[in-house]
Enzyme design. Structure first.
Site, PDB file in Angstrom:
ATOM      1  N   ASP A   1     -24.744 -35.103  -0.786  1.00  0.00           N
ATOM      2  CA  ASP A   1     -24.436 -35.263  -2.199  1.00  0.00           C
ATOM      3  C   ASP A   1     -24.009 -33.948  -2.833  1.00  0.00           C
ATOM      4  OD1 ASP A   1     -24.899 -37.969  -2.296  1.00  0.00           O
ATOM      5  OD2 ASP A   1     -26.943 -37.805  -3.051  1.00  0.00           O
TER       6      ASP A   1
ATOM      7  N   LYS B   1     -21.178 -37.535  -6.217  1.00  0.00           N
ATOM      8  CA  LYS B   1     -20.743 -38.203  -7.440  1.00  0.00           C
ATOM      9  C   LYS B   1     -20.944 -37.270  -8.617  1.00  0.00           C
ATOM     10  CE  LYS B   1     -22.473 -42.599  -5.615  1.00  0.00           C
ATOM     11  NZ  LYS B   1     -23.510 -43.640  -5.756  1.00  0.00           N
TER      12      LYS B   1
ATOM     13  N   MET C   1     -30.849 -35.689 -15.756  1.00  0.00           N
ATOM     14  CA  MET C   1     -29.504 -36.146 -16.147  1.00  0.00           C
ATOM     15  C   MET C   1     -29.441 -36.474 -17.633  1.00  0.00           C
ATOM     16  SD  MET C   1     -28.910 -38.635 -12.818  1.00  0.00           S
ATOM     17  CE  MET C   1     -30.555 -39.364 -13.004  1.00  0.00           C
TER      18      MET C   1
END
Length: 376
Positions: free
Chosen positions: A155, A177, A292
């Site tokens: 990732d 991502k 996040m």
């Protein structure tokens, strides 16, 4: 863009209807602008040159069409072109020949190993947590697995320092991502893991932090187990633990915080206001850790205050925690969003809210505040 495919296809889903995405449509990437704000990032940023150097093997059959970058700084990350989905599909199509070739090589390797081949012919899949960035925070078990892997799917938030530990014969493939750009959909990642496990490979899925804390590791494990693939999970130090320790913040503390709660500031369906949990989270005797949450913090802070959390509650935001590029701001909850904006913090940034933040030696009034809290 979700792509239709069945579960058993031997990597054929990567073709993406190659009649449509044929060789005449494969174009090289050309980076015209570099984003200086991430030029020193410890992570793999979008179409960075580091990513393509690391994954160079997968473009070997496309020397005339492999992605090219024109950034002077080798670590620089380049802006994604406007039609990022076309870029994503083009990239997958370019990788297809080498992915198929590797699949065949791994099958042959297992078949030639004689008695070492598992009875069911299936390989091992490991979900490995790599912590918040500092390679010294890896577990010994994680290092051992990383060094014996055939293929590693990594990732964005697996740090470059961790990736330096990968064995010389292993193959790395970026599946990261970011907001507005997914190099692979989650379904495509599932199928990659399945295909190589069915070929008998040792497949390692590298995830920042802990794979089962906001990392979608549970989804990958569930999918593979339904297909008869055994999955082993190697935990990592989640960002909340690693970063709070780095800042000297105890997530719980007798008489100050009797619980800790992890929240996601990211909405499954997008949007700027996904934090419907704020009412239940507004507990002055609890520590809140928001993953996040850069874009949704203004809304979250307002909700927490509205539901009873004092506006003067100590809080901090930490960018790229535990890495040499770590930056942080401390402020009262009511002022934190403005402080973050002024400091221009970028993702990944972890947010910690609660009275325990004042126990950090980095809190502006740390000694006075800590003494007062302990006395109370």
């Amino acid at each position: 863009m979700a792509l239709p495919y069945t579960h058993h296809y031997d990597l054929s889903f990567f073709a993406l209807n190659l009649k449509k995405f044929g060789s005449s449509h494969l174009q090289p990437f050309c980076c015209l602008r570099c984003n200086s704000s991430v030029s020193s990032s410890p992570f793999t940023e979008k179409h960075s040159l580091q990513r393509y150097q690391r994954d160079q093997w997968v473009y070997n059959n496309n020397n005339q069409q492999r992605p090219s970058l024109s950034c002077d700084d080798e670590a620089a990350s380049c802006s994604v072109p406007a039609d990022s989905d076309s870029i994503r599909l083009n990239d997958i199509a370019l990788q297809l020949p080498e992915l198929r070739k590797l699949l065949q090589v791994l099958k042959h390797k297992r078949e030639s190993c004689g008695g070492q081949v598992p009875k069911n012919g299936l390989g091992d899949v490991f979900l490995v947590g790599t912590g918040p960035g500092d390679p010294d925070l890896l577990t010994l078990k994680a290092v051992k697995v990383i060094q014996k892997a055939d293929l590693l799917l990594y990732d964005r938030l697996v740090s470059n320092a961790v990736l330096d530990l990968v064995g010389p014969d292993a193959r790395l493939l970026y599946v990261g991502k970011t907001a507005g750009y997914h190099s692979r959909t989650q379904e495509e990642i599932h199928e990659l893991l399945l295909s190589f496990a069915e070929a008998g490979a040792t497949v390692v899925r590298l995830k920042g932090g802990d794979p089962l804390v906001f990392g979608r590791g549970g989804e990958e494990m569930d999918f593979l187990q339904q297909q008869g693939i055994q999955v082993k999970v190697i935990p990592g130090i989640t960002a909340a633990s690693g970063i709070s320790a780095e800042l000297g913040i105890p997530l719980t503390h007798r008489g100050i915080a009797n619980s800790v709660r992890f929240l996601t500031g990211h909405s499954r369906k997008g949007g700027t206001d996904p934090l419907f949990v704020a009412e239940n989270a507004a507990d002055p005797d609890s520590t809140l850790v928001v993953y996040m949450g850069l874009s949704t913090l203004p809304s979250l802070a307002q909700k927490l205050i509205h539901h009873g959390l004092p506006p003067d509650t100590p809080a901090t935001a930490v960018e790229r925690g535990t890495t040499p590029q770590q930056r942080m701001v401390f402020a009262k909850l009511k002022d934190l969003a403005d402080k973050i904006k002024t400091a221009e913090l970028v993702s990944p940034t972890l947010i910690i809210i609660g009275k325990v933040v004042a126990l950090s030696p980095f809190w502006p009034q740390s000694l006075t505040e800590a003494s007062r809290l302990v006395e109370v």
